[in-house]
Design a protein around this motif. Structure first.
Motif, PDB file in Angstrom:
ATOM      1  N   ALA A 252       0.830  -1.210   0.000  1.00 47.28           N
ATOM      2  CA  ALA A 252       0.000   0.000   0.000  1.00 47.28           C
ATOM      3  C   ALA A 252       0.864   1.260   0.000  1.00 47.28           C
ATOM      4  CB  ALA A 252      -0.933  -0.002   1.206  1.00 47.28           C
ATOM      5  N   LEU A 253       1.983   1.235   0.740  1.00 41.07           N
ATOM      6  CA  LEU A 253       2.895   2.379   0.728  1.00 41.07           C
ATOM      7  C   LEU A 253       3.515   2.570  -0.660  1.00 41.07           C
ATOM      8  CD1 LEU A 253       4.698   1.928   4.167  1.00 41.07           C
ATOM      9  CD2 LEU A 253       3.055   3.710   3.546  1.00 41.07           C
ATOM     10  N   GLY A 254       3.819   1.464  -1.341  1.00 42.04           N
ATOM     11  CA  GLY A 254       4.336   1.555  -2.698  1.00 42.04           C
ATOM     12  C   GLY A 254       3.311   2.141  -3.657  1.00 42.04           C
ATOM     13  N   VAL A 255       2.055   1.778  -3.480  1.00 39.75           N
ATOM     14  CA  VAL A 255       0.979   2.343  -4.301  1.00 39.75           C
ATOM     15  C   VAL A 255       0.923   3.854  -4.107  1.00 39.75           C
ATOM     16  CG1 VAL A 255      -1.521   2.452  -4.597  1.00 39.75           C
ATOM     17  CG2 VAL A 255      -0.389   0.240  -4.400  1.00 39.75           C
ATOM     18  N   ALA A 256       1.007   4.293  -2.846  1.00 33.00           N
ATOM     19  CA  ALA A 256       0.949   5.728  -2.566  1.00 33.00           C
ATOM     20  C   ALA A 256       2.086   6.484  -3.241  1.00 33.00           C
ATOM     21  CB  ALA A 256       0.994   5.962  -1.057  1.00 33.00           C
ATOM     22  N   ALA A 257       3.245   5.835  -3.368  1.00 35.63           N
ATOM     23  CA  ALA A 257       4.409   6.500  -3.952  1.00 35.63           C
ATOM     24  C   ALA A 257       4.339   6.594  -5.465  1.00 35.63           C
ATOM     25  CB  ALA A 257       5.680   5.753  -3.539  1.00 35.63           C
ATOM     26  N   PHE A 258       3.686   5.624  -6.121  1.00 35.20           N
ATOM     27  CA  PHE A 258       3.756   5.554  -7.585  1.00 35.20           C
ATOM     28  C   PHE A 258       2.419   5.745  -8.293  1.00 35.20           C
ATOM     29  CE2 PHE A 258       7.404   3.004  -6.124  1.00 35.20           C
ATOM     30  CZ  PHE A 258       8.430   3.665  -6.805  1.00 35.20           C
ATOM     31  N   VAL A 259       1.316   5.862  -7.549  1.00 38.90           N
ATOM     32  CA  VAL A 259       0.001   5.882  -8.191  1.00 38.90           C
ATOM     33  C   VAL A 259      -0.181   7.090  -9.100  1.00 38.90           C
ATOM     34  CG1 VAL A 259      -1.164   7.119  -6.320  1.00 38.90           C
ATOM     35  CG2 VAL A 259      -2.460   5.533  -7.763  1.00 38.90           C
ATOM     36  N   HIS A 260       0.492   8.220  -8.793  1.00 40.18           N
ATOM     37  CA  HIS A 260       0.305   9.416  -9.608  1.00 40.18           C
ATOM     38  C   HIS A 260       0.879   9.252 -11.013  1.00 40.18           C
ATOM     39  CE1 HIS A 260       4.269   9.813  -7.734  1.00 40.18           C
ATOM     40  NE2 HIS A 260       4.617  10.583  -8.747  1.00 40.18           N
ATOM     41  N   HIS A 261       1.705   8.224 -11.232  1.00 35.88           N
ATOM     42  CA  HIS A 261       2.247   7.967 -12.561  1.00 35.88           C
ATOM     43  C   HIS A 261       1.258   7.203 -13.442  1.00 35.88           C
ATOM     44  CE1 HIS A 261       6.195   9.463 -11.519  1.00 35.88           C
ATOM     45  NE2 HIS A 261       6.284   8.624 -10.494  1.00 35.88           N
ATOM     46  N   LEU A 262       0.151   6.735 -12.858  1.00 35.05           N
ATOM     47  CA  LEU A 262      -0.812   5.907 -13.585  1.00 35.05           C
ATOM     48  C   LEU A 262      -2.212   6.508 -13.458  1.00 35.05           C
ATOM     49  CD1 LEU A 262       0.471   2.443 -12.310  1.00 35.05           C
ATOM     50  CD2 LEU A 262       0.780   3.355 -14.613  1.00 35.05           C
ATOM     51  N   PRO A 263      -2.528   7.533 -14.252  1.00 31.63           N
ATOM     52  CA  PRO A 263      -3.860   8.146 -14.158  1.00 31.63           C
ATOM     53  C   PRO A 263      -4.986   7.193 -14.541  1.00 31.63           C
ATOM     54  CG  PRO A 263      -2.636   9.000 -16.047  1.00 31.63           C
ATOM     55  CD  PRO A 263      -1.675   8.207 -15.236  1.00 31.63           C
ATOM     56  N   ASP A 264      -4.688   6.205 -15.406  1.00 28.52           N
ATOM     57  CA  ASP A 264      -5.665   5.163 -15.718  1.00 28.52           C
ATOM     58  C   ASP A 264      -5.392   3.994 -14.776  1.00 28.52           C
ATOM     59  OD1 ASP A 264      -7.305   3.198 -16.743  1.00 28.52           O
ATOM     60  OD2 ASP A 264      -6.888   3.678 -18.833  1.00 28.52           O
ATOM     61  N   ARG A 265      -6.309   3.762 -13.831  1.00 28.62           N
ATOM     62  CA  ARG A 265      -6.046   2.792 -12.750  1.00 28.62           C
ATOM     63  C   ARG A 265      -6.385   1.352 -13.153  1.00 28.62           C
ATOM     64  NH1 ARG A 265      -3.899   7.274 -10.167  1.00 28.62           N
ATOM     65  NH2 ARG A 265      -5.512   8.804  -9.688  1.00 28.62           N
ATOM     66  N   ARG A 266      -6.905   1.126 -14.342  1.00 30.23           N
ATOM     67  CA  ARG A 266      -7.421  -0.203 -14.682  1.00 30.23           C
ATOM     68  C   ARG A 266      -6.323  -1.269 -14.737  1.00 30.23           C
ATOM     69  NH1 ARG A 266     -10.797   1.290 -19.948  1.00 30.23           N
ATOM     70  NH2 ARG A 266      -8.956   2.644 -20.202  1.00 30.23           N
ATOM     71  N   GLY A 267      -5.125  -0.904 -15.181  1.00 32.36           N
ATOM     72  CA  GLY A 267      -4.041  -1.883 -15.236  1.00 32.36           C
ATOM     73  C   GLY A 267      -3.670  -2.436 -13.873  1.00 32.36           C
ATOM     74  N   PRO A 268      -3.308  -1.567 -12.901  1.00 35.87           N
ATOM     75  CA  PRO A 268      -2.981  -2.100 -11.570  1.00 35.87           C
ATOM     76  C   PRO A 268      -4.165  -2.767 -10.870  1.00 35.87           C
ATOM     77  CG  PRO A 268      -2.936   0.318 -11.589  1.00 35.87           C
ATOM     78  CD  PRO A 268      -3.000  -0.134 -13.012  1.00 35.87           C
ATOM     79  N   LEU A 269      -5.387  -2.296 -11.127  1.00 32.25           N
ATOM     80  CA  LEU A 269      -6.549  -2.958 -10.533  1.00 32.25           C
ATOM     81  C   LEU A 269      -6.675  -4.391 -11.053  1.00 32.25           C
ATOM     82  CD1 LEU A 269      -9.334  -0.191 -10.536  1.00 32.25           C
ATOM     83  CD2 LEU A 269      -8.233  -1.217  -8.542  1.00 32.25           C
ATOM     84  N   THR A 270      -6.495  -4.560 -12.352  1.00 33.45           N
ATOM     85  CA  THR A 270      -6.580  -5.902 -12.925  1.00 33.45           C
ATOM     86  C   THR A 270      -5.480  -6.803 -12.379  1.00 33.45           C
ATOM     87  OG1 THR A 270      -7.554  -5.025 -14.967  1.00 33.45           O
ATOM     88  CG2 THR A 270      -6.535  -7.205 -15.081  1.00 33.45           C
ATOM     89  N   PHE A 271      -4.257  -6.268 -12.289  1.00 30.60           N
ATOM     90  CA  PHE A 271      -3.146  -7.045 -11.723  1.00 30.60           C
ATOM     91  C   PHE A 271      -3.459  -7.470 -10.294  1.00 30.60           C
ATOM     92  CE2 PHE A 271       0.702  -7.010  -9.094  1.00 30.60           C
ATOM     93  CZ  PHE A 271       1.411  -8.037  -9.686  1.00 30.60           C
ATOM     94  N   SER A 272      -4.002  -6.552  -9.504  1.00 32.15           N
ATOM     95  CA  SER A 272      -4.291  -6.864  -8.099  1.00 32.15           C
ATOM     96  C   SER A 272      -5.354  -7.949  -7.987  1.00 32.15           C
ATOM     97  CB  SER A 272      -4.733  -5.606  -7.354  1.00 32.15           C
ATOM     98  OG  SER A 272      -6.001  -5.165  -7.798  1.00 32.15           O
ATOM     99  N   LEU A 273      -6.374  -7.895  -8.819  1.00 30.51           N
ATOM    100  CA  LEU A 273      -7.444  -8.901  -8.764  1.00 30.51           C
ATOM    101  C   LEU A 273      -6.923 -10.276  -9.178  1.00 30.51           C
ATOM    102  CD1 LEU A 273     -10.294  -6.700 -10.235  1.00 30.51           C
ATOM    103  CD2 LEU A 273     -10.277  -7.698  -7.937  1.00 30.51           C
ATOM    104  N   ILE A 274      -6.073 -10.317 -10.194  1.00 30.39           N
ATOM    105  CA  ILE A 274      -5.483 -11.597 -10.610  1.00 30.39           C
ATOM    106  C   ILE A 274      -4.607 -12.161  -9.496  1.00 30.39           C
ATOM    107  CG2 ILE A 274      -3.844 -12.658 -12.213  1.00 30.39           C
ATOM    108  CD1 ILE A 274      -4.876 -10.732 -14.359  1.00 30.39           C
ATOM    109  N   THR A 275      -3.854 -11.276  -8.823  1.00 31.59           N
ATOM    110  CA  THR A 275      -2.972 -11.726  -7.737  1.00 31.59           C
ATOM    111  C   THR A 275      -3.780 -12.258  -6.564  1.00 31.59           C
ATOM    112  OG1 THR A 275      -1.385 -10.019  -8.399  1.00 31.59           O
ATOM    113  CG2 THR A 275      -1.051 -11.037  -6.263  1.00 31.59           C
TER     114      THR A 275
END
Length: 406
Positions: A252-275
């Protein structure tokens, strides 16, 4: 900041310790697996109500005193578990502790924002870390403490840190800015936004948040009993849950640090659901040999999914006030939905004497949510705002919203 950290340490142990103590609780009370699930369901359900009715809670005594009352309620509820150790007593004290947790979780972020302003990110980081640390410690040490204090004494012992944190809070917040009190009652109803409930996107976000939170609540409540049923030592069962929560926090801390680089959140959301789905699948197929990899996968997946679910809700609205109200609705409804997951799992365990079916269903549910996440495109945020007839926010309000996202 120390007071906020100490308070946050007490927001998960009431739930996190139950799973590690499942064997002695089930062995000495007639509560059953369904009732054991209820001990997790009740606090989470009340957290959801607290998120939805945060303005009404704030209007009672004001943020500072309400938070203190919440701490005292948690302390009293934990202490009473030493004597009220039957099924009814455990459910009653779970309800009391849930009320206290709901109050603190509803009001602490806004109190911190009011007093720290530019430093709010640091404070919320401390607050979030405290929540995770408290849960990890409770899960990791519960079985060890129970061998010395009994399971009743272990649950009651959490009254001491809760009471101490409340005392520190009252001393540290004496001169702090605090909003609320009886003068707010009239403004509470005026700030309600009922039209948000009628929008389908609100409900899809609520369900999405509920599935992600439900995955974590399911793991917290039932992973230790699952491994105890596989004849694993109680200390190892608690340690596995601690690994999951620590990995979740780091992710979660890593997400907070890098989320602003990904304005379209669908990629990391899909990765998280698969994981997440893979982690639950591993619990079904090879739970002992791949126990640690399963915990790591669940921790990574949930660590991404939980904060991004909130960020996506905030993304939908530019106005900070309406965004806050909207996020409260999404989180509140999501917590209420998630609260039933541990209860349903307990029912399955009573029927099948096993949790394999639950892990399979959660894995399937996570895969299904990929189709929902695919609809959360940046263009859909604009369509949502247009449907609500919301005008673009002024520049200052947009800067405030960026701080909320951070």
């Amino acid at each position: 900041m120390l007071a906020i950290f100490l308070l946050s340490l007490n927001l998960r142990p009431v739930v996190a310790a139950i799973g590690s103590l499942a064997a002695p609780i089930l062995g000495t009370t007639p509560i059953g697996s369904l009732g054991l699930g209820l001990l997790t369901t009740i606090p989470v359900f009340l957290i959801g109500l607290g998120a939805i009715y945060v303005r009404q809670i704030r209007a009672v005594l004001g943020e500072r005193r309400d938070v203190a009352v919440g701490g005292l309620i948690i302390a009293a509820s934990c202490l009473l578990r030493y004597w009220f150790d039957g099924a009814a007593g455990l459910i009653l004290t779970a309800s009391g502790a849930g009320i206290g947790i709901a109050i603190i979780r509803a009001l602490t972020p806004s109190f911190a924002k009011r007093n720290y302003r530019a430093g709010i990110g640091r404070v919320i980081g401390v607050y979030s870390t405290g929540i995770v640390v408290g849960g990890a410690v409770a899960a990791g040490v519960a079985a060890h403490l129970a061998s010395r204090l009994g399971w009743q004494g272990t649950l009651a012992a959490w009254s001491l840190p809760a009471l101490s944190a409340t005392v520190v809070w009252l001393l540290a917040s004496r001169d702090a800015r605090s909003e609320g009190g009886i003068d707010m009652v009239a403004s509470v109803s005026a700030s309600h936004s009922p039209h948000l409930w009628s929008n389908l996107r609100c409900w899809s976000l609520m369900i999405f948040f509920g599935v992600g939170t439900g995955a974590f609540m399911l793991a917290m409540a039932w992973i230790p009993p699952f491994y105890l049923g596989l004849q694993q030592p109680a200390e190892r069962a608690g340690l596995l849950l601690s690994i999951l929560t620590v990995v979740e926090a780091a992710t979660a801390l890593g997400v907070a640090a890098f989320v602003h680089h990904l304005p379209d959140r669908r990629g990391p959301l899909t990765f998280s659901l698969i994981t997440v789905a893979t982690g639950f699948a591993v619990l079904t197929m090879s739970p002992i040999a791949l126990a640690i990899p399963a915990m790591v996968m669940l921790g990574v997946g949930i660590g991404i999914l939980f904060p991004l679910s909130i960020i996506v809700a905030i993304d939908h609205i530019d106005d900070p006030t309406i965004a806050g109200n909207f996020t409260a609705i999404v989180q509140g409804g999501g917590y209420i939905l998630a609260s039933f997951v541990p209860l349903i799992a307990g029912g399955f365990r009573d029927v099948f004497s096993d949790l394999t079916h639950v892990w399979t269903l959660m894995a399937i549910g996570s895969i299904v949510m990929i189709a929902v996440a695919a609809r959360f495109s940046p263009d859909s945020y604009v369509r949502f705002r247009n449907a609500l007839h919301l005008r673009p926010a002024p520049r200052a309000a947009r800067r405030e919203l960026e701080r909320m996202r951070a």
